[in-house]
Design a protein around this motif. Sequence first.
Motif, PDB file in Angstrom:
ATOM      1  N   GLU A 147       9.176   1.262  -1.649  1.00  0.00           N
ATOM      2  CA  GLU A 147       9.813   0.413  -2.662  1.00  0.00           C
ATOM      3  C   GLU A 147       8.956   0.442  -3.925  1.00  0.00           C
ATOM      4  O   GLU A 147       7.730   0.288  -3.865  1.00  0.00           O
ATOM      5  N   LEU A 148       9.611   0.645  -5.075  1.00  0.00           N
ATOM      6  CA  LEU A 148       8.906   0.725  -6.355  1.00  0.00           C
ATOM      7  C   LEU A 148       9.434  -0.355  -7.291  1.00  0.00           C
ATOM      8  O   LEU A 148      10.648  -0.536  -7.418  1.00  0.00           O
ATOM      9  N   SER A 149       8.523  -1.056  -7.952  1.00  0.00           N
ATOM     10  CA  SER A 149       8.890  -2.081  -8.927  1.00  0.00           C
ATOM     11  C   SER A 149       8.071  -1.875 -10.189  1.00  0.00           C
ATOM     12  O   SER A 149       6.839  -1.831 -10.142  1.00  0.00           O
ATOM     13  N   VAL A 161       3.025   6.124 -19.939  1.00  0.00           N
ATOM     14  CA  VAL A 161       2.859   5.867 -18.507  1.00  0.00           C
ATOM     15  C   VAL A 161       3.561   4.563 -18.148  1.00  0.00           C
ATOM     16  O   VAL A 161       3.901   3.754 -19.015  1.00  0.00           O
ATOM     17  N   THR A 162       3.759   4.369 -16.859  1.00  0.00           N
ATOM     18  CA  THR A 162       4.393   3.155 -16.350  1.00  0.00           C
ATOM     19  C   THR A 162       3.518   2.573 -15.242  1.00  0.00           C
ATOM     20  O   THR A 162       3.133   3.287 -14.316  1.00  0.00           O
ATOM     21  N   LYS A 163       3.212   1.294 -15.359  1.00  0.00           N
ATOM     22  CA  LYS A 163       2.453   0.611 -14.308  1.00  0.00           C
ATOM     23  C   LYS A 163       3.451   0.049 -13.299  1.00  0.00           C
ATOM     24  O   LYS A 163       4.427  -0.606 -13.680  1.00  0.00           O
ATOM     25  N   VAL A 164       3.223   0.324 -12.011  1.00  0.00           N
ATOM     26  CA  VAL A 164       4.183  -0.069 -10.985  1.00  0.00           C
ATOM     27  C   VAL A 164       3.480  -0.719  -9.803  1.00  0.00           C
ATOM     28  O   VAL A 164       2.269  -0.565  -9.601  1.00  0.00           O
ATOM     29  N   LEU A 165       4.267  -1.440  -9.021  1.00  0.00           N
ATOM     30  CA  LEU A 165       3.852  -1.939  -7.712  1.00  0.00           C
ATOM     31  C   LEU A 165       4.610  -1.134  -6.669  1.00  0.00           C
ATOM     32  O   LEU A 165       5.834  -1.006  -6.744  1.00  0.00           O
ATOM     33  N   LEU A 166       3.891  -0.581  -5.709  1.00  0.00           N
ATOM     34  CA  LEU A 166       4.484   0.261  -4.672  1.00  0.00           C
ATOM     35  C   LEU A 166       4.271  -0.376  -3.310  1.00  0.00           C
ATOM     36  O   LEU A 166       3.156  -0.769  -2.969  1.00  0.00           O
ATOM     37  N   GLN A 167       5.343  -0.445  -2.526  1.00  0.00           N
ATOM     38  CA  GLN A 167       5.243  -0.946  -1.155  1.00  0.00           C
ATOM     39  C   GLN A 167       5.674   0.152  -0.190  1.00  0.00           C
ATOM     40  O   GLN A 167       6.853   0.495  -0.112  1.00  0.00           O
ATOM     41  N   PRO A 168       4.741   0.719   0.563  1.00  0.00           N
ATOM     42  CA  PRO A 168       5.126   1.714   1.573  1.00  0.00           C
ATOM     43  C   PRO A 168       5.678   1.011   2.812  1.00  0.00           C
ATOM     44  O   PRO A 168       4.998   0.187   3.426  1.00  0.00           O
ATOM     45  N   LEU A 169       6.912   1.329   3.172  1.00  0.00           N
ATOM     46  CA  LEU A 169       7.508   0.733   4.370  1.00  0.00           C
ATOM     47  C   LEU A 169       7.274   1.601   5.596  1.00  0.00           C
ATOM     48  O   LEU A 169       7.550   1.186   6.719  1.00  0.00           O
ATOM     49  N   THR A 170       6.793   2.821   5.361  1.00  0.00           N
ATOM     50  CA  THR A 170       6.325   3.694   6.435  1.00  0.00           C
ATOM     51  C   THR A 170       4.908   4.111   6.063  1.00  0.00           C
ATOM     52  O   THR A 170       4.446   3.819   4.955  1.00  0.00           O
ATOM     53  N   GLY A 171       4.236   4.799   6.962  1.00  0.00           N
ATOM     54  CA  GLY A 171       2.840   5.116   6.720  1.00  0.00           C
ATOM     55  C   GLY A 171       2.523   6.592   6.825  1.00  0.00           C
ATOM     56  O   GLY A 171       1.612   6.987   7.548  1.00  0.00           O
ATOM     57  N   LYS A 243       7.382  -7.287 -15.599  1.00  0.00           N
ATOM     58  CA  LYS A 243       7.150  -8.297 -14.566  1.00  0.00           C
ATOM     59  C   LYS A 243       5.651  -8.377 -14.298  1.00  0.00           C
ATOM     60  O   LYS A 243       4.962  -7.350 -14.305  1.00  0.00           O
ATOM     61  N   THR A 244       5.153  -9.590 -14.075  1.00  0.00           N
ATOM     62  CA  THR A 244       3.738  -9.723 -13.748  1.00  0.00           C
ATOM     63  C   THR A 244       3.480  -9.199 -12.336  1.00  0.00           C
ATOM     64  O   THR A 244       4.399  -9.128 -11.507  1.00  0.00           O
ATOM     65  N   VAL A 245       2.227  -8.848 -12.079  1.00  0.00           N
ATOM     66  CA  VAL A 245       1.869  -8.384 -10.741  1.00  0.00           C
ATOM     67  C   VAL A 245       2.169  -9.470  -9.719  1.00  0.00           C
ATOM     68  O   VAL A 245       2.739  -9.199  -8.649  1.00  0.00           O
ATOM     69  N   GLN A 246       1.803 -10.712 -10.044  1.00  0.00           N
ATOM     70  CA  GLN A 246       2.038 -11.809  -9.108  1.00  0.00           C
ATOM     71  C   GLN A 246       3.527 -12.023  -8.870  1.00  0.00           C
ATOM     72  O   GLN A 246       3.961 -12.272  -7.740  1.00  0.00           O
ATOM     73  N   GLY A 247       4.324 -11.917  -9.923  1.00  0.00           N
ATOM     74  CA  GLY A 247       5.768 -12.078  -9.772  1.00  0.00           C
ATOM     75  C   GLY A 247       6.372 -10.999  -8.894  1.00  0.00           C
ATOM     76  O   GLY A 247       7.213 -11.281  -8.027  1.00  0.00           O
ATOM     77  N   ASN A 254       9.011 -12.293  -0.532  1.00  0.00           N
ATOM     78  CA  ASN A 254      10.255 -13.015  -0.238  1.00  0.00           C
ATOM     79  C   ASN A 254      11.275 -12.118   0.448  1.00  0.00           C
ATOM     80  O   ASN A 254      12.113 -12.585   1.220  1.00  0.00           O
ATOM     81  N   CYS A 255      11.205 -10.818   0.169  1.00  0.00           N
ATOM     82  CA  CYS A 255      12.141  -9.870   0.775  1.00  0.00           C
ATOM     83  C   CYS A 255      11.696  -9.416   2.165  1.00  0.00           C
ATOM     84  O   CYS A 255      12.468  -8.799   2.894  1.00  0.00           O
ATOM     85  N   SER A 256      10.453  -9.687   2.509  1.00  0.00           N
ATOM     86  CA  SER A 256       9.952  -9.257   3.817  1.00  0.00           C
ATOM     87  C   SER A 256      10.653 -10.036   4.927  1.00  0.00           C
ATOM     88  O   SER A 256      11.037 -11.188   4.755  1.00  0.00           O
ATOM     89  N   LYS A 257      10.777  -9.405   6.061  1.00  0.00           N
ATOM     90  CA  LYS A 257      11.424 -10.056   7.198  1.00  0.00           C
ATOM     91  C   LYS A 257      10.424 -10.958   7.918  1.00  0.00           C
ATOM     92  O   LYS A 257       9.774 -10.548   8.883  1.00  0.00           O
ATOM     93  N   GLU A 258      10.324 -12.170   7.449  1.00  0.00           N
ATOM     94  CA  GLU A 258       9.323 -13.072   7.999  1.00  0.00           C
ATOM     95  C   GLU A 258       9.823 -13.819   9.237  1.00  0.00           C
ATOM     96  O   GLU A 258       9.082 -14.574   9.854  1.00  0.00           O
ATOM     97  N   GLU A 259      11.096 -13.610   9.569  1.00  0.00           N
ATOM     98  CA  GLU A 259      11.600 -14.299  10.755  1.00  0.00           C
ATOM     99  C   GLU A 259      11.024 -13.724  12.040  1.00  0.00           C
ATOM    100  O   GLU A 259      11.009 -14.395  13.080  1.00  0.00           O
ATOM    101  N   SER A 260      10.566 -12.468  11.999  1.00  0.00           N
ATOM    102  CA  SER A 260       9.993 -11.866  13.202  1.00  0.00           C
ATOM    103  C   SER A 260       8.576 -12.355  13.371  1.00  0.00           C
ATOM    104  O   SER A 260       7.749 -12.192  12.491  1.00  0.00           O
ATOM    105  N   GLN A 261       8.278 -12.975  14.508  1.00  0.00           N
ATOM    106  CA  GLN A 261       6.963 -13.522  14.778  1.00  0.00           C
ATOM    107  C   GLN A 261       6.045 -12.441  15.315  1.00  0.00           C
ATOM    108  O   GLN A 261       6.467 -11.574  16.078  1.00  0.00           O
ATOM    109  N   PRO A 262       4.752 -12.475  14.930  1.00  0.00           N
ATOM    110  CA  PRO A 262       3.817 -11.499  15.481  1.00  0.00           C
ATOM    111  C   PRO A 262       3.646 -11.692  16.967  1.00  0.00           C
ATOM    112  O   PRO A 262       3.718 -12.816  17.468  1.00  0.00           O
TER     113      PRO A 262
END
Length: 295
Positions: A147-149, A161-171, A243-247, A254-262
């Motif tokens: 995911e790229l933002s 250049v563009t500063k982005v936040l990247l979330q790898p959902l696979t590794g 968008k700010t880094v914190q935002g 908020n989009c993460s699936k937090e309903e699944s318990q560890p």
Amino acid sequence: MEPASLENLSVLYHSADYIVVNKHWDIRIDSKMWYEKQTVQHQLKHHFPSLADPGTYYGFRFCHQLDFSTSGALCVALNKAAAGNAYRCFKDRLVTKAYLALLRGTVEEETMTLNLAIGKNTAEGKTHMMCIEGTEECENPKPSQTELSVLEYGKYDGEPVTKVLLQPLTGRTHQLRVHCSAVGHPIVGDYTYSLGQDNSPYRMMLHAYFLHIPLPKEPIHVTAPDPFLPHVDTKWAPERLVKTVQGALEDLLNCSKEESQPPAETPPEEMRSSAAETEEQRVQCQQWLSEWSLD
């Protein structure tokens, strides 16, 4: 950032079971070469000699990997049980990681989902690289998602250049570098995936900014300070904030699936014999939890 050295180790988190360090951009995690002393492994031994485990090859169990030229949050387990519990979180995809990067060019779409399978590049002279499915001589590509933002638009050393936040959902190996390069916006300073062209920046602009490992008894939640700021690197000149880094990070969480318990903590012996694990997962587990011999 100061030059890498044995003394220059930034600790973000420290408990009886884990250490999270802010890895320098110019240092390897570990090395089997006896002459290579500039590693995180040796930094940890220098600062925390009593915590090194002589029963392992490296002295410390690294819960995940960062490329040599990537900086940021790196988690280290201080015993076998802690490594096993971290492994469970990674295996069950409960870990959240987010990276900051400067990408070449202007990324038009402010949010992107990159679904590009990644495999080993078997072309002559490129066997140290990965590639996307469809590339000639791409071997065994596996599903990969990032995911790229977009955070900011600006210039680095006068180039857009563009500063982005990247979330790898696979590794996958080199996943972020391969995905960004594949969509036409390679990471600034990525010498390998620019085929040696992008060699003027002092480092590759990729930083492991955020790490959350939802361990049942000791959830790890750390950020490694943003190095891509004008007062840190005067060649980076932001021009327009999206968008700010914190935002962006809050949106990600908020989009993460937090309903699944560890899952409850499981002894490594039981975990390693779990019938539900694939062969690849068993190999990973053995790699993480094994006690390396000198040969």
